[in-house]
Design an enzyme around this catalytic site. Structure first.
Site, PDB file in Angstrom:
ATOM      1  N   GLY A 128     -89.089  73.331  62.680  1.00 15.26           N
ATOM      2  CA  GLY A 128     -88.272  74.574  62.250  1.00 15.26           C
ATOM      3  C   GLY A 128     -88.053  74.804  60.879  1.00 15.26           C
ATOM      4  N   ARG A 159     -95.149  73.265  63.880  1.00 18.11           N
ATOM      5  CA  ARG A 159     -94.816  72.226  65.086  1.00 18.11           C
ATOM      6  C   ARG A 159     -95.963  71.497  65.755  1.00 18.11           C
ATOM      7  NH1 ARG A 159     -89.535  71.881  65.873  1.00 18.11           N
ATOM      8  NH2 ARG A 159     -88.298  74.241  66.323  1.00 18.11           N
ATOM      9  N   ASP A 185     -87.012  65.320  61.864  1.00 20.46           N
ATOM     10  CA  ASP A 185     -87.185  63.648  62.147  1.00 20.46           C
ATOM     11  C   ASP A 185     -88.561  63.579  62.551  1.00 20.46           C
ATOM     12  OD1 ASP A 185     -86.612  64.993  64.520  1.00 20.46           O
ATOM     13  OD2 ASP A 185     -85.295  63.109  64.972  1.00 20.46           O
ATOM     14  N   THR A 196     -83.076  70.707  58.285  1.00 22.50           N
ATOM     15  CA  THR A 196     -83.417  71.766  59.342  1.00 22.50           C
ATOM     16  C   THR A 196     -81.502  72.169  59.910  1.00 22.50           C
ATOM     17  OG1 THR A 196     -82.495  71.305  61.801  1.00 22.50           O
ATOM     18  CG2 THR A 196     -82.746  69.006  60.049  1.00 22.50           C
ATOM     19  N   ASP A 235     -79.775  71.700  62.261  1.00 26.73           N
ATOM     20  CA  ASP A 235     -79.518  71.156  63.017  1.00 26.73           C
ATOM     21  C   ASP A 235     -78.415  69.833  62.040  1.00 26.73           C
ATOM     22  OD1 ASP A 235     -80.428  72.149  64.760  1.00 26.73           O
ATOM     23  OD2 ASP A 235     -82.533  70.771  65.180  1.00 26.73           O
ATOM     24  N   ASP A 267     -79.478  66.510  62.185  1.00 27.66           N
ATOM     25  CA  ASP A 267     -79.633  65.314  62.910  1.00 27.66           C
ATOM     26  C   ASP A 267     -80.613  64.225  61.953  1.00 27.66           C
ATOM     27  OD1 ASP A 267     -81.845  66.530  62.986  1.00 27.66           O
ATOM     28  OD2 ASP A 267     -81.944  66.844  65.002  1.00 27.66           O
ATOM     29  N   ARG A 307     -80.180  71.350  68.693  1.00 27.33           N
ATOM     30  CA  ARG A 307     -81.195  70.343  69.678  1.00 27.33           C
ATOM     31  C   ARG A 307     -80.064  69.665  70.266  1.00 27.33           C
ATOM     32  NH1 ARG A 307     -85.952  67.266  67.416  1.00 27.33           N
ATOM     33  NH2 ARG A 307     -84.392  66.965  65.428  1.00 27.33           N
ATOM     34  N   ARG A 346     -67.505  85.829  79.099  1.00 37.27           N
ATOM     35  CA  ARG A 346     -69.193  86.909  78.332  1.00 37.27           C
ATOM     36  C   ARG A 346     -69.352  85.838  77.582  1.00 37.27           C
ATOM     37  NH1 ARG A 346     -67.372  89.947  80.722  1.00 37.27           N
ATOM     38  NH2 ARG A 346     -67.248  92.189  80.883  1.00 37.27           N
ATOM     39  N   ARG A 372     -80.710  80.497  61.941  1.00 37.14           N
ATOM     40  CA  ARG A 372     -82.349  79.911  61.460  1.00 37.14           C
ATOM     41  C   ARG A 372     -82.683  81.121  60.425  1.00 37.14           C
ATOM     42  NH1 ARG A 372     -85.763  77.034  65.362  1.00 37.14           N
ATOM     43  NH2 ARG A 372     -87.533  78.180  63.953  1.00 37.14           N
TER      44      ARG A 372
END
Ligand code: F6P
Length: 319
Positions: free
Chosen positions: A11, A72, A103, A125, A127, A129, A171, A243, A252
């Site tokens: 990503g 990817r 990763d 990324t 994320d 992470d 993620r 909502r 992103r």
């Protein structure tokens, strides 16, 4: 080492362009040649590779996305795919590679390193992470994008008596949700790393309403599940009108924040220094504002953790 390559994979993340720019300029500064690989490992397999000059990376530091495109790539997980990638590296005389991504991308970097092609990973990324770094490139920008969106939702929320549920990316990690919860004063944050049940959230909502709150904001990390499903449950259990906003890929995009530009520049340059010093199979990162590097295999074997003190704080402040 006289000729290196650089690619972005997985990503995309705002700030990747700053990292590419740093790799290219730092390498040329050290009299090396640099080749850009388009579309990550897929481009490596296909030989989609071009020579980069100082001017190739002009006017990109402020742009979101990645000028080298990304993908990817399932094929690169196979031995055959990796061999095709190695053929391309040989064909272009590339002796070392900087891999900017998450990763999944580092797994490819590890494989190439094992096969004799030194790679350095740069964590990019939204994320946040990746173990071995306090921050990944793109996290800060995505967080600010979420924050701006929630500010807007809050404006309309103050006019209506409703519960607003915002699903954010990440993620399997809750970092974006947690930091956004603190930054935006959300009533509740649901992250995969903590065990808040729907009952906890509903209790909180009820207490808020009893105190006279007219609206509430709940942030749900995608790793917990769908914001839409969660909203249905809240409506059922608490009899509140909800909502839902799924922020999706807006998170992103956008021009990278100053922090992400600086981080991308520092990490990209440091990856080149490592290749020059003969290192291989390392990932660069930032810890306590110091540039560090770790064995990429150790990074892949560790599990990302979240700061649970911050999680407790977000609860205390939204009491
Ligand atoms: O890893 C970045 C990320 O945006 C995650 O937050 C999200 O789960 C995933 O990528 C989405 O992937 P794709 O763009 O392939 O749909």
């Amino acid at each position: 080492m006289k000729r290196i390559g650089v690619l972005t994979s997985g990503g995309d993340a705002p700030g990747m362009n700053a990292a590419i720019r740093a790799v290219v300029r730092k390498a040329i500064f050290h009299d090396m040649e640099v080749y850009g690989v388009n579309y990550g490992f897929q481009g490596l397999i296909n030989g989609d590779i071009k020579k980069m000059e100082l001017g190739s990376v002009g006017d990109i530091i402020q742009r979101g996305g990645t000028m080298l495109y990304s993908a990817r790539c399932e094929e690169f997980k196979t031995e055959e795919g990796q061999q095709k990638g190695i053929e391309s590296l040989k064909k272009f005389g590339i002796e070392g590679l900087v891999v900017i991504g998450g990763d999944g991308s580092f797994m490819g970097a590890k494989k190439l390193t094992e096969k004799g092609y030194p790679c350095i990973g740069v964590p990019g990324t939204i994320d946040n992470d990746i173990p071995g770094t306090d921050f990944t490139i793109g996290f800060d920008t995505a967080l600010n994008t979420i924050s701006e969106a929630i500010d807007k939702i809050r404006d309309t929320a103050t006019s209506h008596e409703r519960t607003y549920i915002i699903e954010v990316m990440g993620r399997d990690a809750g970092d974006l949700a947690l930091w956004a919860g603190l930054a935006d004063g959300a009533e509740s944050v649901l992250i995969p790393e903590a065990e808040d049940t729907i009952e906890d959230v509903v209790d909180r909502l009820r207490r808020g309403h009893e105190r006279g709150k007219r609206h509430s904001i709940i942030i749900v990390a995608e790793g917990v599940g769908s914001g839409v499903d969660f909203a249905r449950e809240v409506e059922k259990r608490a009899d509140l009108e909800t909502r839902v906003t799924v922020l999706g890929h807006t998170q992103r995009g956008g021009s990278p924040s100053a922090s992400d530009r600086v981080l991308g520049s520092r990490l990209g340059a440091s990856a080149v220094d490592l290749l020059l010093s003969g290192s291989a199979g390392r990932m660069v990162g930032i810890e306590k504002n110091e540039i560090v590097n770790h064995d990429i295999l150790e990074v892949l074997e560790q599990k990302h953790t979240i700061d649970l003190d911050m999680y407790r704080l977000s609860k205390e402040l939204s009491i």
